[in-house]
Design a protein around this motif. Structure first.
Motif, PDB file in Angstrom:
ATOM      1  N   ASN A   1      -8.062  -7.960  -2.246  1.00 15.88           N
ATOM      2  CA  ASN A   1      -8.427  -8.715  -1.053  1.00 15.88           C
ATOM      3  C   ASN A   1      -7.746 -10.067  -1.072  1.00 15.88           C
ATOM      4  O   ASN A   1      -8.355 -11.098  -0.807  1.00 15.88           O
ATOM      5  N   GLN A   2      -6.457 -10.054  -1.404  1.00 16.20           N
ATOM      6  CA  GLN A   2      -5.731 -11.305  -1.478  1.00 16.20           C
ATOM      7  C   GLN A   2      -5.205 -11.704  -0.105  1.00 16.20           C
ATOM      8  O   GLN A   2      -5.226 -10.921   0.833  1.00 16.20           O
ATOM      9  N   ARG A   3      -4.750 -12.932  -0.049  1.00 14.76           N
ATOM     10  CA  ARG A   3      -4.138 -13.377   1.193  1.00 14.76           C
ATOM     11  C   ARG A   3      -2.762 -12.728   1.341  1.00 14.76           C
ATOM     12  O   ARG A   3      -2.025 -12.608   0.375  1.00 14.76           O
ATOM     13  N   THR A   4      -2.463 -12.303   2.553  1.00 21.52           N
ATOM     14  CA  THR A   4      -1.204 -11.596   2.819  1.00 21.52           C
ATOM     15  C   THR A   4      -0.545 -12.223   4.040  1.00 21.52           C
ATOM     16  O   THR A   4      -1.067 -13.180   4.623  1.00 21.52           O
ATOM     17  N   LEU A   5       0.575 -11.607   4.425  1.00 22.95           N
ATOM     18  CA  LEU A   5       1.229 -12.031   5.658  1.00 22.95           C
ATOM     19  C   LEU A   5       0.271 -11.851   6.841  1.00 22.95           C
ATOM     20  O   LEU A   5       0.232 -12.668   7.765  1.00 22.95           O
TER      21      LEU A   5
ATOM     22  N   LEU B   1       5.810 -11.831  -2.292  1.00 21.78           N
ATOM     23  CA  LEU B   1       5.226 -12.106  -0.979  1.00 21.78           C
ATOM     24  C   LEU B   1       4.437 -10.872  -0.547  1.00 21.78           C
ATOM     25  O   LEU B   1       5.003  -9.801  -0.330  1.00 21.78           O
ATOM     26  N   LEU B   2       3.132 -11.023  -0.447  1.00 17.87           N
ATOM     27  CA  LEU B   2       2.282  -9.890  -0.081  1.00 17.87           C
ATOM     28  C   LEU B   2       2.312  -9.686   1.436  1.00 17.87           C
ATOM     29  O   LEU B   2       1.822 -10.515   2.184  1.00 17.87           O
ATOM     30  N   LEU B   3       2.938  -8.581   1.840  1.00 18.62           N
ATOM     31  CA  LEU B   3       2.886  -8.236   3.267  1.00 18.62           C
ATOM     32  C   LEU B   3       1.541  -7.607   3.561  1.00 18.62           C
ATOM     33  O   LEU B   3       0.885  -7.910   4.542  1.00 18.62           O
ATOM     34  N   THR B   4       1.120  -6.694   2.681  1.00 21.52           N
ATOM     35  CA  THR B   4      -0.243  -6.189   2.697  1.00 21.52           C
ATOM     36  C   THR B   4      -0.708  -6.246   1.247  1.00 21.52           C
ATOM     37  O   THR B   4      -0.008  -6.782   0.389  1.00 21.52           O
ATOM     38  N   GLN B   5      -1.881  -5.663   0.979  1.00 26.03           N
ATOM     39  CA  GLN B   5      -2.379  -5.688  -0.400  1.00 26.03           C
ATOM     40  C   GLN B   5      -1.466  -4.899  -1.344  1.00 26.03           C
ATOM     41  O   GLN B   5      -1.452  -5.145  -2.544  1.00 26.03           O
TER      42      GLN B   5
END
Lengths: 601, 245
Positions: free
Chosen positions: A199-203, B159-163
């Motif tokens: 549940n991390q911050r993402t785009l 860079l997390l685009l999604t989880q």
């Protein structure tokens, strides 16, 4: 984890309604209303051994007491001298620690401190007089056995009458189960500390926040957290990504059911026997009356929800008005829940509420808002908390806060916890807290700590329900000898989330000596949480009085869940000699070194 | 110079071996350790295990493994590119590392360039860790024979685009103090590699990816390449698997 991922996500989180491969447990364990096994008397034999279990559709081997997870309820009587013979049928050493029990040090069951442990094939006899009454529990203190199932309820029946009445009595033991080897879990965290955080911050969350707060503000916010190399989504280190949450050993889909007859008052003895999970408990539609905290009677408090840290216990009395009510215990990070039902007969279920929104840590949790009032102006009403204020600040305000902050000053940190009494105060490990910043084991030193006893905790304050806080707790009876302490020891709760290091005062157990306390000394422990996580701190062998402003009725506890950037204190009289464990009860924090010996001599 | 490095290595090793006072541990725990805070863990991460497709085709690996405690670890790092049966850019390193600050480890060890060209040995020292804004960075200095010096800078960002869908830019630069015609490297910034990989974490430990990789040679190194008839830069499409154990 890898294998578990292949299971349907829902099936994994909910566990299995059908039971397969439970041969060793027997059919009675898997019925919806399976009662926990119970043993009573003053002589009890227990055997610890490997036991096949299946909580998720995958057969695993648990470490169980008498073949049961949780172990049997032990009901002992206040005033009896009890004999508990514990036989080890594992191929590794084991132990049982009686959590929260006042007993002679050699009976405390901590390998390394009070004995060698119980070797394979050996039987160890615990014998001690029962000097208290209430809801407690027991668990292994050896390696990772607590995670693999070695825990159970311990009920001490009072000699006298209890100051409340009820017609029905159920233990509700909450825990967390993983199909992974716990050593793999710890190893994964050492390599990548956010391994279980999905549940991390993402785009996506960036875009959402930018739409809400503006692009500039969102970028500033990300830069601020990024500069500190911290994530506001760090709510729990191990999550529902690997855990299945259990209520009395039943995953949610199996729906543990506690029976009652309409009109009855039901006592629920909540025990958090989890390794790493803080639960938020409520029974939608019912008000709960808290009558005990950590086994000691408290003045009744009417609430709708409470947070239970690892190793804490709360006894509540409820009067169900429907035929079925859901007992809902969501994990603090909202990655899953344990669930059961209070029902008039087996096979009933009530609606399961959706999980609450997932909160985010704020700069206040980092000890970074300088103008926070020392006493949050919040009560049970559910108004917004100080802790939430920072999240609403604009980044400009954040920046202002950060530039206003002075570097941590030794002086500012060493005055006594209670204004007004000038008792000698020193750091427990003999360090200068000003030297903590920059150490490998310390990723943050809270610049601004405060009293958070009046807060229910992250995600609860301001949610519209009446939540229990530590400030609400008041001992049922005044303490006979409630003397002021003569000395105070300060502990900084420290950690490095990125490296997954945890300790006190920047040191792990193996880097520190014992904390020396004189026999008979009345002493205050001050806990200063420099980390961004809650730590349920447990002292063995004593019930301590939390200094929450309740005069001569300070509540007695054995475990206190210390919030981020919180400074709190408790006092106790060190009247039993020995090597007493003092540690964070999050199992992986403890094993990482967040552990001390309090040597009373 | 080499002797000085050896001395530094010895000092670090001694620091690592200085076990915390046994007496105080015994006093705190007369029957042995109650927790496993000195446990030794092991991990291996293959960051790149990929095919590269451009004007030519090659196979590339880059990975590292570590074993040790919270404070002291041994590291093995390995990389290489196999093109038409020839191994290029083959770097093997062994480090001892120590956690020296909140986010950084100091490293000391050795590197050996092991590929189809004549090998070179180096003493290596560096720092590696997490810079503000979550950039993973490493800077390593090398001292070789004949007074050769080299340096290497690496950086990457997740860079997390999604989880589970993660875009990773990556940059690597190599510098040398002297020309080394046998290995076709020249003084100054010799080469730069920039990559952009998009991985999908089926689990944390298994993540297939696609991406692009740019390799460029500069200065005297570019001259050597031109003289040998090799291209001085190339952009390739990559397909691979990121694995950790």
């Amino acid at each position: 984890m890898d294998k578990v991922e292949l299971l349907g996500r829902r099936r994994f989180v909910e566990g299995l309604a059908l039971t397969t491969g439970l041969a060793a447990l027997g059919a009675s364990r898997t019925r919806a209303a399976a009662p926990l096994a119970m043993l009573r008397g003053d002589r009890i034999d227990l055997a610890i051994g490997p036991t096949p279990v299946d909580f998720t559709g995958r057969a695993r081997i648990a470490t169980a007491v008498n073949g049961l997870v949780p172990g049997p309820i032990l009901r002992l009587r206040e005033g009896d001298t009890v004999t508990l013979n514990v036989t080890n049928r594992l191929d590794e050493p084991t132990s049982i620690h009686w959590h929260g029990i006042l007993l002679p040090n050699p009976m405390d069951g901590v390998p390394g401190l009070t004995f060698r442990g119980i070797m394979p094939g050996e039987t160890f006899t615990y014998r001690f007089p029962v000097r208290q009454a209430g809801t407690y529990w027991y668990h292994s203190h050896s390696g990772m056995q607590e995670q693999t199932g070695l825990y159970g309820p311990l009920i001490l029946e009072p000699r006298g009458r209890e100051p409340y009445s009820y017609q029905r009595d159920h233990v509700v033991m909450l825990s967390d189960w993983t199909d992974e080897d716990p050593m793999t879990v710890l190893s994964n965290l050492k390599q990548q500390s956010d391994y279980y955080n999905y549940n991390q911050r993402t785009l996506g969350t960036f875009a959402k926040d930018a739409r809400r707060d503006g692009l500039g503000a969102t970028i500033d916010d990300r830069l601020m957290w990024g500069k500190m190399r911290m994530s506001p989504t760090d709510l729990m280190d191990v999550s529902g990504a690997t855990y299945t949450f259990l209520m009395n050993g039943q995953p949610p889909a199996r729906n543990w059911t506690g029976l009652f007859t309409p009109g009855e008052k039901v006592r629920l003895r909540f025990i958090n026997g989890a390794s790493m999970t803080t639960f938020d408990v409520r029974i939608p539609g019912l008000t709960m009356t808290v009558v005990q905290a950590d086994g000691s009677d408290v003045e009744p408090v009417e609430i709708e929800e409470f947070r239970i840290g690892v190793a804490e216990t709360y006894d509540v009395i409820v009067t169900p008005r429907q035929d079925a009510c859901t007992i809902f215990a969501q994990a603090q990070d909202r990655s899953g829940y344990a669930r059961g039902t209070l029902a008039v007969r087996e096979g009933l279920a009530a609606p399961i509420p959706p999980m609450d929104p997932r909160p985010l840590r704020t700069m206040a949790d980092m000890g970074m808002n300088h103008d926070m009032k020392s006493t949050p102006a919040v009560d049970k009403g559910g108004m917004d908390m100080g802790g939430m204020d920072m999240s609403k600040m604009t980044p400009e305000e954040h920046k202002h806060h950060m530039t206003m902050m002075a570097p941590p000053s030794h002086d500012a940190m060493s005055h006594g916890a209670k204004p007004g009494d000038n008792i000698p105060t020193s750091n427990a490990d003999g360090i200068d807290p000003g030297t903590l910043a920059g150490q490998a084991g310390v990723d943050n030193v809270a610049m601004q700590t405060r009293d958070r006893l009046g807060e229910a905790g992250i995600g609860l304050d301001g949610n519209g329900r009446r939540n229990l806080t530590y400030r609400d707790l008041e001992a049922r009876r005044p303490h006979r000898r409630s003397l002021p302490p003569t000395r105070a020891l300060e502990f900084h709760l420290t950690g490095n989330m990125e490296r997954f290091l945890w300790g006190f005062d920047g040191k792990k157990f193996s880097q520190a000596g014992p904390i020396r306390v004189a026999l008979g000394e009345r002493i205050r422990f001050v806990l200063i949480n420099d980390t961004m996580m809650e730590h349920p701190i447990h002292l063995h062998g004593y019930l301590f009085e939390i200094e929450n402003g309740r005069g001569d009725r300070l509540p007695l506890k054995h475990t206190v869940n210390v919030k981020p950037a919180e400074r709190m204190s408790f006092v106790f009289t060190a009247d039993v000699p020995g090597h007493w464990a003092f540690h964070c009860h999050l199992l992986y924090h403890m094993e990482a070194g967040m552990f001390r010996t309090v040597l009373v001599a | 110079m080499t002797r000085r490095c050896t001395a530094a290595l010895a000092a670090l090793a001694l620091a690592a071996l200085s076990v915390p006072a046994r007496a105080q541990t015994h006093e705190a725990a007369p029957f042995g350790m109650p927790v496993m805070d000195r446990h030794v863990f092991y991990h291996a991460l293959l960051d790149e295990l990929e095919g590269r497709f451009g004007s030519d085709q090659s196979f590339r690996w880059e990975g590292e493994a570590w074993g040790g405690t919270d404070e002291n670890r041994f590291w093995l790092k390995s990389e290489g590119t196999l093109t038409n049966g020839l191994l290029d850019d083959g770097r093997q390193e062994l480090f001892f590392s120590r956690a020296v600050s909140t986010y950084f480890d100091a490293q000391i060890g050795a590197r050996y360039d092991l590929d189809s060209r004549p090998g070179r040995g180096w003493v290596a020292f560096g720092v590696e860790g997490l810079a503000p804004l979550f950039f993973h960075v490493a800077a390593t200095g090398y001292v070789g024979g004949d007074g050769r010096l080299a340096a290497r800078l690496e950086g990457s960002y997740d860079l997390l685009l999604t989880q589970r869908l993660i875009l990773q830019p990556r940059l690597e630069m190599n510098f040398y103090s002297q020309d080394d015609p046998i290995r076709e490297v020249g003084a100054g910034l010799s080469d730069l590699e920039a990559g952009l990989r998009l991985r999908y974490e089926i689990t944390r430990k298994v993540a297939p990816y696609i991406g692009v990789s740019y390799e460029g040679k500069y200065g005297r190194t570019a001259d050597f390449a031109r003289a040998a008839g090799d291209p001085t830069d190339a952009v390739r499409f990559v397909v691979g698997l990121r694995l950790w154990l």
